[in-house]
Scaffold this motif. Sequence first.
Motif, PDB file in Angstrom:
ATOM      1  N   PRO A  49       0.830  -1.138   0.014  1.00  0.00           N
ATOM      2  CA  PRO A  49       0.171  -0.026  -0.011  1.00  0.00           C
ATOM      3  C   PRO A  49       0.737   1.470  -0.002  1.00  0.00           C
ATOM      4  CG  PRO A  49       0.009  -0.897   2.221  1.00  0.00           C
ATOM      5  CD  PRO A  49       0.785  -2.143   1.266  1.00  0.00           C
ATOM      6  N   MET A  50       1.932   1.314   0.236  1.00  0.00           N
ATOM      7  CA  MET A  50       2.914   2.583   0.551  1.00  0.00           C
ATOM      8  C   MET A  50       3.202   3.071  -0.866  1.00  0.00           C
ATOM      9  SD  MET A  50       3.261   2.939   3.810  1.00  0.00           S
ATOM     10  CE  MET A  50       4.417   3.937   4.088  1.00  0.00           C
ATOM     11  N   TYR A  52       1.130   4.026  -2.921  1.00  0.00           N
ATOM     12  CA  TYR A  52       0.111   4.948  -3.344  1.00  0.00           C
ATOM     13  C   TYR A  52      -0.113   6.021  -2.913  1.00  0.00           C
ATOM     14  CZ  TYR A  52      -1.712   0.434  -5.459  1.00  0.00           C
ATOM     15  OH  TYR A  52      -1.684  -0.738  -6.226  1.00  0.00           O
ATOM     16  N   GLU A  53      -0.307   7.178  -3.485  1.00  0.00           N
ATOM     17  CA  GLU A  53      -0.307   8.484  -2.614  1.00  0.00           C
ATOM     18  C   GLU A  53      -1.892   9.012  -2.423  1.00  0.00           C
ATOM     19  OE1 GLU A  53       2.862  10.817  -5.156  1.00  0.00           O
ATOM     20  OE2 GLU A  53       2.034   9.304  -6.478  1.00  0.00           O
ATOM     21  N   LEU A  73      -5.119   0.464   6.716  1.00  0.00           N
ATOM     22  CA  LEU A  73      -4.009   1.183   5.993  1.00  0.00           C
ATOM     23  C   LEU A  73      -3.253   2.099   6.961  1.00  0.00           C
ATOM     24  CD1 LEU A  73      -6.229   2.162   2.863  1.00  0.00           C
ATOM     25  CD2 LEU A  73      -4.253   0.464   2.894  1.00  0.00           C
ATOM     26  N   ARG A  74      -3.782   2.600   8.017  1.00  0.00           N
ATOM     27  CA  ARG A  74      -3.034   3.496   8.788  1.00  0.00           C
ATOM     28  C   ARG A  74      -2.417   2.608   9.592  1.00  0.00           C
ATOM     29  NH1 ARG A  74      -3.226   7.197   5.745  1.00  0.00           N
ATOM     30  NH2 ARG A  74      -4.862   9.017   5.825  1.00  0.00           N
ATOM     31  N   VAL A  78       0.695   3.588   6.214  1.00  0.00           N
ATOM     32  CA  VAL A  78      -0.069   4.593   4.984  1.00  0.00           C
ATOM     33  C   VAL A  78      -0.298   6.000   5.682  1.00  0.00           C
ATOM     34  CG1 VAL A  78      -1.620   5.076   3.511  1.00  0.00           C
ATOM     35  CG2 VAL A  78      -0.823   2.708   3.538  1.00  0.00           C
ATOM     36  N   THR A  79       0.340   6.921   5.170  1.00  0.00           N
ATOM     37  CA  THR A  79       0.034   8.422   5.429  1.00  0.00           C
ATOM     38  C   THR A  79      -0.743   8.996   4.600  1.00  0.00           C
ATOM     39  OG1 THR A  79       2.257   9.328   4.597  1.00  0.00           O
ATOM     40  CG2 THR A  79       2.215   8.597   7.162  1.00  0.00           C
ATOM     41  N   ALA A  80      -0.947   8.518   3.381  1.00  0.00           N
ATOM     42  CA  ALA A  80      -1.493   9.183   2.287  1.00  0.00           C
ATOM     43  C   ALA A  80      -2.955   9.429   2.668  1.00  0.00           C
ATOM     44  CB  ALA A  80      -1.278   8.330   0.973  1.00  0.00           C
ATOM     45  N   TYR A 141       9.658   1.078   4.336  1.00  0.00           N
ATOM     46  CA  TYR A 141       9.194   2.516   4.262  1.00  0.00           C
ATOM     47  C   TYR A 141       9.316   3.138   5.581  1.00  0.00           C
ATOM     48  CZ  TYR A 141       6.972   0.713  -0.205  1.00  0.00           C
ATOM     49  OH  TYR A 141       6.898   0.235  -1.255  1.00  0.00           O
TER      50      TYR A 141
END
Length: 238
Positions: A49-50, A52-53, A73-74, A78-80, A141
């Motif tokens: 998942p990382m 993706y923006e 996701l979080r 993921v930070t997007a 990541y």
Amino acid sequence: MHIAVFDDNIADRKQLERLLGRESDRRIPTTGNLYIDSHGNFESLLHAPMQYELFFIDCHSGDKNGMDVARMLRKAGVTAPIVMCSGETDYTAFSAAPELLLHIKKPIQKDVLSAIIDEALEIHTHIERPITIQGEKETLYLHERDILYANEYHHTMHIHTASGEVHSTLGRVMDLIITLEDNPRFFRTEKTCIVNLTHVIEIRFGKIVFDTQETLSFPFWQTEHVKRLHHYVKMHEG
């Protein structure tokens, strides 16, 4: 911009793919292409998942809904921005939602979709992108703030983090140094060691003390130089 679409309703998923494809064509002269990957199951979405923006999420599979997916996701780091697509479920009504959630209503209108993408692009100007470290078997990541220091021995890079974890990979410290070469927060103490000065609380004669109380030795003749660099970093961080 790389976008992930996750919707277990195949008709809605295909419609959003078409809308995003048209939006991509429109943006080529300005913000550039939109690269779209479509996912119909959790395993596929969470595989990497990382990369993706931006995410578009809606789900009603079994005991999970779209908000559960956003939390997953979080949790995965993921930070997007994540866009919650409200149709059968109104995601604006959820409490304790993850950060950086955007909302859009189904059926999705092209002008609203365009505005959401503009908002996501603006958010990205303020988001710290993670550093991608490609190992032989996995991709790491990490954000700059996560790293205490990294060193290399026995042909293996060891990345020590602020959380106390040590990630070992067959990647080379020199590759990380090249990635961070213009970043004044990081200092190369030796050929195969780089230190994040923002986590340093004390510099002794040939020894660095981190805010985790971990210590690291370095060539003693660099002590005054490291102190000056550390002072510069702390002054510029307010």
